[in-house]
Design an enzyme around this catalytic site. Structure first.
Site, PDB file in Angstrom:
ATOM      1  CG  PHE A 353     -29.418 -73.421 -18.746  1.00 35.42           C
ATOM      2  CD1 PHE A 353     -28.836 -73.953 -19.882  1.00 35.42           C
ATOM      3  CD2 PHE A 353     -30.085 -74.258 -17.885  1.00 35.42           C
ATOM      4  CE1 PHE A 353     -28.935 -75.298 -20.158  1.00 35.42           C
ATOM      5  CE2 PHE A 353     -30.193 -75.605 -18.152  1.00 35.42           C
ATOM      6  CZ  PHE A 353     -29.617 -76.131 -19.289  1.00 35.42           C
ATOM      7  N   GLY A 354     -27.334 -69.482 -17.085  1.00 38.95           N
ATOM      8  CA  GLY A 354     -27.306 -68.035 -16.984  1.00 38.95           C
ATOM      9  C   GLY A 354     -27.737 -67.582 -15.607  1.00 38.95           C
ATOM     10  CG  ASP A 467     -30.505 -80.855 -15.205  1.00 41.12           C
ATOM     11  OD1 ASP A 467     -30.118 -81.820 -14.509  1.00 41.12           O
ATOM     12  OD2 ASP A 467     -29.968 -79.737 -15.162  1.00 41.12           O
TER      13      ASP A 467
END
Ligand SMILES: *[C@@H]1O[C@H](CO)[C@@H](O)[C@H](O)[C@H]1NC(C)=O
Ligand SMILES: *[C@@H]1O[C@H](CO)[C@@H](O)[C@H](O)[C@H]1NC(C)=O
Ligand SMILES: *[C@@H]1O[C@H](CO)[C@@H](O)[C@H](O)[C@H]1NC(C)=O
Ligand SMILES: *[C@@H]1O[C@H](CO)[C@@H](O)[C@H](O)[C@H]1NC(C)=O
Ligand SMILES: *[C@@H]1O[C@H](CO)[C@@H](O)[C@H](O)[C@H]1NC(C)=O
Ligand SMILES: *[C@@H]1O[C@H](CO)[C@@H](O)[C@H](O)[C@H]1NC(C)=O
Ligand SMILES: *[C@@H]1O[C@H](CO)[C@@H](O)[C@H](O)[C@H]1NC(C)=O
Ligand SMILES: *[C@@H]1O[C@H](CO)[C@@H](O)[C@H](O)[C@H]1NC(C)=O
Ligand SMILES: *[C@@H]1O[C@H](CO)[C@@H](O)[C@H](O)[C@H]1NC(C)=O
Length: 656
Positions: A353-354, A467
């Site tokens: 996600f970054g 997740d």
């Protein structure tokens, strides 16, 4: 001689060099405001006395801060026969929520054995307790909280209530307040303890005299809770949603009613201009400029427009709708400063996600983790951010708290609490940072279970994590498990990049039905949690490509051992046999049950928690968790890897 000594004593008293040990029972020096607070009030955190005599405990422009204001001298609470005496206190307060937000957390009147409340944490703890001392009988703290945020797990009735807290932020008794605490109007509260009847009464009113009806009444014998001499004062805190908390006046009395406050004589909080004020003056400027005549005006106006457009382009982008949603919005410059300009050395990890940076917020010294998520286009951004707002309202001791966010051009920045011990996987696999003891492992498993139960069932709507894995379990300074990245996978679906609308998840944690339905459910979270439990006990990943075919799949290996009655053989050898056999067997069995291929056969998180807390006993037999497919397994998992890229952990750079 004696006379001389006494006059020296009196002289020193006047000089403030010698303070009386015990204050006079009637404390009314603040009944008209705090302008004479001087040394008689001890302030901590962000608390301050404003020039006009208002005691400000918190400021809605900050997040995760607290303020304490305590009377500097102890008060004697017990009489010579050791009995708690009756007491009475009255105070007036104002709560002003951050504009456009509902406002968060609350303030409390507190009685503490020491001046202040050492270790008290901001946010949900209202500055009174922290995760480790909460509920400890040796706190000897009595607090009456006025809370504008509902923490269900703390037995609170709603987001506008008063509650009695004894040694614990979990309320002994709580009652909704019949009017709005965050309306910004002056509210007066009266707390009276009647010692012969053990009755603690709380009354509140807005603009009126002391009501005869009691709002909350609680029967408690305080003799075990209060010491002979105690300190009294106020604590307030804010978290992610914020308010400014003010006390305008206060009186306290022992064995008699507290002096009543004259609301008309009390100071009022100074409120300076808000964002809309600045907007107005800007318009005024433009109007003024346009009144100028001739070419000069045109040129000036063009230059000004050019300047403003440039400023807007460079500034944080704030659109109207952004003001209506949840958590604290950080100025970009503040985050840039906090992370030293997103310096490589501050990088904690980079994942699906970054990138995640460590930072220290300039105003409060709070350590944070800042996640920078690149956005390709503006499409879907609004949905994305309102989802962020939703995540921001989730609060639980086993979730990593989202503190706020910031949007700047194509970047979205999410600010989280910093977790000093990094992610769980770094303590389990390969060459672990530390070898976790059995107690730590069991606490982590119970913590994750409790956080997941909150997401699935205890919040206002069910949140599927999507997740769950060791890399998404972070550890705080006391090795409590804190789930991170909840909701982010869902966020990504709203994102602009079409290639990310795929099943998110991580190999080995993905329930088999996901390959068919692509629809994550609470059941698929339970499956992943099953894999996690096995990992934590065994110290191995769910799939070990380098292991023998028998040990390739962790769940298969554990089941084979279970079937032959040797399940404890799988326990992580690095614990050197130091573990509780019953607990380890319980977790392994539960791990197998949750790992069932058949989604219907998996328990809910509520059941899992009850098994872990031993409120329910597990049946002896365990069904085979998966359909045996022999050697086909390996091939199938290879397929998984190709179709579903794995996401990585929030903190996945070693050595930080
Ligand atoms: C501090 O408290 C004492 C009594 O304990 C009182 O006499 C004195 O006036 C107070 N000082 C101020 C500045 O209010
Ligand atoms: C102390 O307080 C208790 C309860 O209020 C009372 O019964 C007792 O007489 C008091 N003792 C003294 C010495 O005042
Ligand atoms: C919690 O508060 C106690 C004091 O009551 C303090 O000793 C302890 O360090 C605090 N723990 C944390 C994690 O802040
Ligand atoms: C409660 O606090 C005391 C003193 O700080 C400490 O010794 C004790 O271990 C704590 N008890 C629990 C259950 O944490
Ligand atoms: C309530 O108060 C008592 C002290 O009288 C305390 O022992 C108990 O744990 C408190 N909390 C709850 C949730 O009842
Ligand atoms: C929760 O609060 C209610 C009423 O406010 C009280 O009766 C009950 O005992 C509390 N439960 C716990 C577990 O503290
Ligand atoms: C309480 O008052 C505030 C400020 O006027 C407002 O934003 C909020 O919606 C009100 N809450 C309720 C429950 O009426
Ligand atoms: C409170 O408890 C103490 C002992 O714990 C007892 O001596 C006292 O009489 C009790 N007070 C009342 C009013 O019940
Ligand atoms: C919060 O910040 C705004 C803008 O800087 C300022 O106008 C306002 O007075 C501040 N509010 C408080 C309660 O300090």
């Amino acid at each position: 001689m004696a006379e001389r000594l006494i006059s020296i004593w009196v002289f020193l008293l006047l000089l403030n060099l010698v303070k009386p040990d015990v204050a006079t029972p009637l404390l009314d020096e603040f009944s008209g405001g705090f302008s004479a607070a001087g040394n008689n009030l001890t302030l901590e955190g962000v608390a301050e006395v404003e020039n006009n005599g208002v005691l400000q405990l918190t400021d809605y422009n900050s997040t995760m801060v607290l303020g304490h204001a305590f009377y500097s001298y102890p008060i004697q609470f017990k009489n010579s026969s050791g009995e708690v005496m009756s007491f009475s206190t009255s105070f007036a307060f104002v709560i002003i929520p951050q504009p456009w937000r509902q406002g968060g957390d609350g303030l409390a009147f507190a009685i503490s054995p020491v001046k202040g409340l050492p270790g008290g944490r901001p946010g949900e703890f209202i500055g009174l307790f922290n995760a480790s001392n909460n509920g400890n009988f040796s706190n000897h703290v009595l607090a009456i909280e006025f809370d504008t945020y509902m923490n269900q797990e703390y037995n609170e009735t709603d987001d506008n209530h008063v509650a009695v807290d004894i040694n614990n932020i979990i309320s002994n008794k709580s009652a909704p307040i019949p009017f709005n605490l965050t309306s910004g109007r002056v509210i007066q509260a009266w707390i009276d303890y009647n010692s012969p009847t053990n009755q603690l009464d709380v009354r509140v009113a807005m603009d009126s005299a002391k009501p005869t009806s009691v709002l909350l009444s609680y029967k408690v014998n305080l003799s075990q809770i209060l010491y002979e001499s105690m300190y009294i004062g106020f604590s307030a805190s804010i978290g992610l949603v914020t308010s400014s908390h003010y006390i305008l006046g206060w009186s306290f009395n022992m064995n008699g009613d507290a002096k009543s406050l004259n609301l008309d004589k009390l100071p009022t909080p100074q409120l300076s201009g808000t964002a809309s004020g600045t907007k107005k003056s800007q318009t005024g400027l433009i109007v003024g400029v346009s009144l100028l005549s001739g070419a000069l005006a045109v040129i000036l106006l063009a230059a000004l427009t050019f300047y403003i457009v440039r400023r807007i382009k460079k500034a944080d982008v704030v659109e109207d709708w952004e003001n209506d949603i949840g958590p604290h919005r950080f100025p970009y410059e503040e985050l840039k400063k906090a992370t030293r300009g997103f310096k490589e050395t501050e990088l904690l990890g980079s994942g699906g996600f970054g990138r995640v940076y460590k930072g220290t917020l300039p105003n409060s010294d709070t350590q944070v983790a800042v996640k920078r998520i690149p956005q390709d286009s503006k499409r879907g951004l609004q949905a994305f951010i309102s989802e962020v707002a939703t995540i921001g309202r989730l609060r639980h001791r086993n979730l990593v708290q989202l503190l706020g966010w910031c949007r700047r051009e194509a970047d979205l920045l999410l600010v989280y609490e910093f977790m000093p011990n990094g992610s769980l996987d770094k303590h389990l696999f390969d060459e672990p940072k530390s070898i976790l003891s059995w107690e730590q492992r069991f606490k982590i498993i119970k913590g994750v279970a409790s956080g997941l139960l909150y997401l699935h069932e205890e919040w206002e709507k069910a949140v599927v994590h999507r997740d769950i894995k060791a890399g998404n379990v972070l550890l705080d300074s006391e090795f409590n498990a804190r789930l991170s990245d909840f909701g982010l996978a869902k966020l990504y679906e709203h994102g602009s990049n079409p290639s990310t609308t795929r099943v998110m998840g991580t190999l080995g944690y993905m329930a088999p039905e996901l390959t068919r339905t692509s629809k994550p459910t609470t059941g698929s979270d339970v499956y992943a949690f099953g894999a996690l439990m096995l990992e934590v006990v065994c110290g191995r990943r769910p799939i070990n490509p380098t292991a023998s075919s028998e040990e390739l799949m962790l769940v298969g290996w554990v089941w084979e051992k279970w079937a032959v009655g040797a399940v404890l053989d799988v326990v992580d050898p690095r614990m050197e046999g130091k573990f509780d056999e019953d607990e380890a067997a319980l977790v392994l069995k539960l791990g197998l049950i949750c790992s069932n291929d058949d989604a219907e056969a998996r328990p809910t998180m509520r059941l899992v928690v009850r098994y872990l807390e031993r409120e329910l006993a597990l049946l002896e037999e365990v069904a085979m968790p998966y359909k045996k497919k022999g050697r086909a397994d390996a091939v199938e998992f290879e397929d998984y890897t190709q179709s579903f890229p794995t996401t990585s952990s929030m903190y996945d750079v070693d050595g930080r």
